[in-house]
Design an enzyme around this catalytic site. Structure first.
Site, mmCIF file in Angstrom:
data_model
loop_
_atom_site.group_PDB
_atom_site.id
_atom_site.type_symbol
_atom_site.label_atom_id
_atom_site.label_comp_id
_atom_site.label_asym_id
_atom_site.label_seq_id
_atom_site.Cartn_x
_atom_site.Cartn_y
_atom_site.Cartn_z
ATOM 1 N N ARG A 134 49.389 22.142 -36.426
ATOM 2 C CA ARG A 134 49.205 23.606 -36.397
ATOM 3 C C ARG A 134 47.820 24.023 -36.886
ATOM 4 N NH1 ARG A 134 54.754 23.506 -37.774
ATOM 5 N NH2 ARG A 134 55.920 23.967 -35.879
ATOM 6 N N LYS A 156 34.546 28.622 -29.752
ATOM 7 C CA LYS A 156 35.330 28.513 -28.521
ATOM 8 C C LYS A 156 35.631 27.046 -28.252
ATOM 9 C CE LYS A 156 34.004 32.539 -25.779
ATOM 10 N NZ LYS A 156 33.411 32.994 -24.513
ATOM 11 N N GLU A 198 19.568 26.983 -21.475
ATOM 12 C CA GLU A 198 20.261 27.870 -22.426
ATOM 13 C C GLU A 198 19.294 28.373 -23.497
ATOM 14 O OE1 GLU A 198 23.297 28.883 -21.924
ATOM 15 O OE2 GLU A 198 24.319 27.329 -20.757
ATOM 16 N N LYS A 240 22.453 32.951 -31.035
ATOM 17 C CA LYS A 240 23.878 32.798 -30.702
ATOM 18 C C LYS A 240 24.742 33.302 -31.859
ATOM 19 C CE LYS A 240 27.727 30.855 -28.846
ATOM 20 N NZ LYS A 240 28.276 29.915 -27.910
ATOM 21 N N GLU A 250 35.001 38.234 -28.350
ATOM 22 C CA GLU A 250 34.615 38.805 -27.058
ATOM 23 C C GLU A 250 35.453 40.041 -26.731
ATOM 24 O OE1 GLU A 250 33.389 35.585 -24.517
ATOM 25 O OE2 GLU A 250 33.638 36.842 -22.766
ATOM 26 N N ARG A 255 29.430 39.732 -26.756
ATOM 27 C CA ARG A 255 29.395 38.267 -26.573
ATOM 28 C C ARG A 255 29.205 37.893 -25.101
ATOM 29 N NH1 ARG A 255 32.667 33.613 -29.979
ATOM 30 N NH2 ARG A 255 31.803 31.883 -28.811
ATOM 31 N N ASN A 259 26.512 35.335 -21.191
ATOM 32 C CA ASN A 259 26.816 34.848 -19.846
ATOM 33 C C ASN A 259 25.759 35.232 -18.822
ATOM 34 O OD1 ASN A 259 29.247 33.513 -20.455
ATOM 35 N ND2 ASN A 259 30.286 35.480 -20.591
ATOM 36 N N HIS A 262 25.615 33.330 -15.671
ATOM 37 C CA HIS A 262 26.789 32.456 -15.619
ATOM 38 C C HIS A 262 27.762 32.785 -14.486
ATOM 39 C CE1 HIS A 262 25.194 30.877 -19.284
ATOM 40 N NE2 HIS A 262 26.246 30.132 -19.534
ATOM 41 N N HIS A 266 28.400 29.654 -12.585
ATOM 42 C CA HIS A 266 29.730 29.026 -12.591
ATOM 43 C C HIS A 266 30.238 28.813 -11.178
ATOM 44 C CE1 HIS A 266 30.879 30.162 -17.008
ATOM 45 N NE2 HIS A 266 30.275 29.006 -16.928
ATOM 46 N N HIS A 280 25.496 21.851 -15.727
ATOM 47 C CA HIS A 280 25.745 23.245 -16.125
ATOM 48 C C HIS A 280 24.438 24.032 -16.273
ATOM 49 C CE1 HIS A 280 27.587 26.639 -18.182
ATOM 50 N NE2 HIS A 280 26.740 26.475 -19.177
HETATM 51 N N1 NAD Z 1 32.407 26.246 -26.379
HETATM 52 C C1 NAD Z 1 31.405 26.915 -25.889
HETATM 53 O O1 NAD Z 1 31.074 28.017 -26.348
HETATM 54 C C2 NAD Z 1 30.617 26.331 -24.757
HETATM 55 C C3 NAD Z 1 29.398 26.911 -24.378
HETATM 56 C C4 NAD Z 1 28.656 26.302 -23.366
HETATM 57 C C5 NAD Z 1 29.122 25.144 -22.754
HETATM 58 N N2 NAD Z 1 30.316 24.609 -23.146
HETATM 59 C C6 NAD Z 1 30.822 23.372 -22.540
HETATM 60 O O2 NAD Z 1 29.916 22.324 -22.850
HETATM 61 C C7 NAD Z 1 30.083 21.290 -21.899
HETATM 62 C C8 NAD Z 1 28.721 20.744 -21.517
HETATM 63 O O3 NAD Z 1 28.135 20.213 -22.658
HETATM 64 P P1 NAD Z 1 26.900 19.194 -22.583
HETATM 65 O O4 NAD Z 1 25.908 19.703 -21.646
HETATM 66 O O5 NAD Z 1 26.517 18.900 -23.969
HETATM 67 O O6 NAD Z 1 27.531 17.935 -21.832
HETATM 68 P P2 NAD Z 1 28.210 16.583 -22.336
HETATM 69 O O7 NAD Z 1 28.971 16.744 -23.575
HETATM 70 O O8 NAD Z 1 28.929 16.043 -21.152
HETATM 71 O O9 NAD Z 1 26.936 15.664 -22.632
HETATM 72 C C9 NAD Z 1 26.069 15.342 -21.567
HETATM 73 C C10 NAD Z 1 25.814 13.835 -21.499
HETATM 74 O O10 NAD Z 1 24.936 13.477 -22.562
HETATM 75 C C11 NAD Z 1 25.474 12.375 -23.300
HETATM 76 N N3 NAD Z 1 24.973 12.517 -24.663
HETATM 77 C C12 NAD Z 1 25.358 13.405 -25.611
HETATM 78 N N4 NAD Z 1 24.553 13.328 -26.678
HETATM 79 C C13 NAD Z 1 23.642 12.365 -26.412
HETATM 80 C C14 NAD Z 1 22.533 11.856 -27.119
HETATM 81 N N5 NAD Z 1 22.162 12.347 -28.309
HETATM 82 N N6 NAD Z 1 21.816 10.864 -26.538
HETATM 83 C C15 NAD Z 1 22.143 10.388 -25.304
HETATM 84 N N7 NAD Z 1 23.170 10.854 -24.582
HETATM 85 C C16 NAD Z 1 23.902 11.845 -25.132
HETATM 86 C C17 NAD Z 1 26.960 12.483 -23.119
HETATM 87 O O11 NAD Z 1 27.603 11.248 -23.314
HETATM 88 C C18 NAD Z 1 27.056 12.976 -21.679
HETATM 89 O O12 NAD Z 1 26.977 11.875 -20.807
HETATM 90 C C19 NAD Z 1 30.832 21.904 -20.722
HETATM 91 O O13 NAD Z 1 32.146 21.395 -20.707
HETATM 92 C C20 NAD Z 1 30.856 23.381 -21.045
HETATM 93 O O14 NAD Z 1 32.017 24.029 -20.560
HETATM 94 C C21 NAD Z 1 31.056 25.179 -24.122
#
Ligand code: NAD
Length: 383
Positions: A134, A156, A198, A240, A250, A255, A259, A262, A266, A280
């Protein structure tokens, strides 16, 4: 109000940004080489808690050893759960397996999950922590640029389903965000560049001075020049945090400014199947260019600012055109259908983040579908 402090820690300077959310507030700490001292820091932060690290195979291979050693030296390491890298890990089957692994490691109510990786690990591990027993605490330790400036901050969490991305999840604020900028040095150039979209977004949506600074300094930021890369991460994280503090859940709409680009982006990401075909950040870069051009066409933004935004993306090597997506391209019908599935659709009406210029984003809930369709028709035809 949020305060920043520069503190010397083990001879190194680090920046602390306070996310002021009453009982759910937490510090965001940004610095270099923070992993070897993470154990004592976490022990001080959450006395009595033990820590289970969730990571992906890439990050674990490159960076887990110093974190593990530091937690072990304090007698606080419960074990690690390693998932496959990539978006496909944000799924119900992986979540279920992860929750069971965390229980098998012995995570109790007073313990803490560490989300150690990019946005995928952050969203997945954050979600698991929010439902395990929980709700147990989570510390976000982001290792991608995108995660350090965006996804690790704000609480999030979530996974994807076949109906869409991030449709199942929770708000679960971390107890700490610990961003070790040194971990970014192992990131591929393509991933770094995608995360940079970003960073530029914060300038474009609300901070023209920061955008101008990026135009001047982006090469040093990419090259990892001491100070400059950190400045970019810190300014973005602060932006942020400010937005999350103004609208944590939001509700007021503030917030949603995050986007920018986005809704278009998206749709492109969904079209490309959330794959390496289009990351992304790459989709968001095209989306932001579309938001600027559309704002220009609506008479909201000057041609000078729209051109500047587009030119910067091109200069740093980010895509700006739908035609840049490898393989087949979306038709107008596909774009409209995918945009209609956006989370920001309210009562069947599309809501867009538009701009009055660089640093002046706003939420437009009165979008003319006729004008937008005409615009997209031309953009898709260019592809
Ligand atoms: N929660 C939120 O507010 C929020 C906001 C924006 C995006 N997101 C989410 O974030 C995700 C994308 O995140 P991302 O771009 O970090 O992708 P990811 O987590 O897939 O990482 C990208 C790649 O980099 C590799 N990697 C990570 N750190 C590394 C490092 N230091 N050295 C070498 N390789 C490394 C990972 O293994 C992966 O292959 C999406 O699922 C998206 O929906 C969430």
């Amino acid at each position: 109000m949020m305060t920043d402090t520069m503190a010397a820690c083990g001879g190194r300077e680090e920046t602390r940004i306070d996310m002021a959310l009453a009982a759910r507030g937490y510090p965001i700490v940004i610095g270099e080489a923070l992993l070897p001292s993470a154990g004592p820091r976490l022990k001080d932060l959450l006395p009595g808690a033990r820590f289970a690290v969730v990571s992906d195979a890439n990050v674990a291979h490159l960076h887990l050893a110093p974190l593990k050693a530091s937690l072990e030296s304090e007698g606080k390491f419960l074990g690690s759960a390693i998932v496959a890298p990539g978006e496909s890990s944000k799924s119900f089957p992986v979540l279920a397996k992860l929750c069971e692994t965390l229980l098998e490691l012995g995570v109790e109510r007073g313990d803490c999950v560490i989300a150690f990786g990019g946005g995928v690990v952050g969203d997945l591990a954050g979600f698991a922590a929010s439902i395990l027993r929980r709700g147990v605490r989570v510390v976000q330790m982001p290792t991608t640029l995108l995660a350090q400036v965006d996804s690790a901050i704000g609480g999030k969490t979530g996974i994807d389903t076949k109906q869409g991305k991030n449709l199942i999840g929770t708000f679960h604020q971390p107890s700490l965000v610990l961003s070790d900028v040194s971990t970014l040095s192992t990131l591929s150039e393509r991933e770094f560049r995608a995360g940079y979209a970003e960073v530029a977004k914060y300038g474009l949506l609300g901070d023209a001075d920061f955008f101008a600074w990026l135009e001047e300094n982006w090469r040093d930021v990419f090259a990892g020049a001491p100070g400059k890369r950190r400045h970019a991460v810190e300014t973005s994280a602060r932006a942020k945090a400010d937005i999350v503090m103004a609208d944590e859940l939001e509700v007021s709409g503030t917030r949603a400014l995050l986007n920018l680009g986005h809704t278009f982006g998206h749709a492109l990401e969904a079209f490309a199947g959330y794959s390496d075909r289009l990351l992304h950040g790459e989709a968001i870069a095209i989306g932001m260019r579309l938001a600027f051009t559309y704002s220009l066409e609506c008479g909201l933004c000057s041609a000078e600012d729209a051109t500047k935004a587009e030119a910067h993306f091109r200069t740093v090597g980010l895509p700006t055109e739908i035609s840049a997506i490898p393989g087949d391209k979306p038709t107008l019908g596909e774009m409209l259908r995918l945009m209609a599935q956006d989370k920001k659709v309210k009562g069947g009406k599309l809501v867009l983040v538009l701009v009055r210029g660089i640093g002046q984003a706003f939420i437009e809930s009165n979008v003319s579908m006729e004008q937008l369709t005409d615009f997209l028709k031309r953009e898709c035809a260019r592809a």
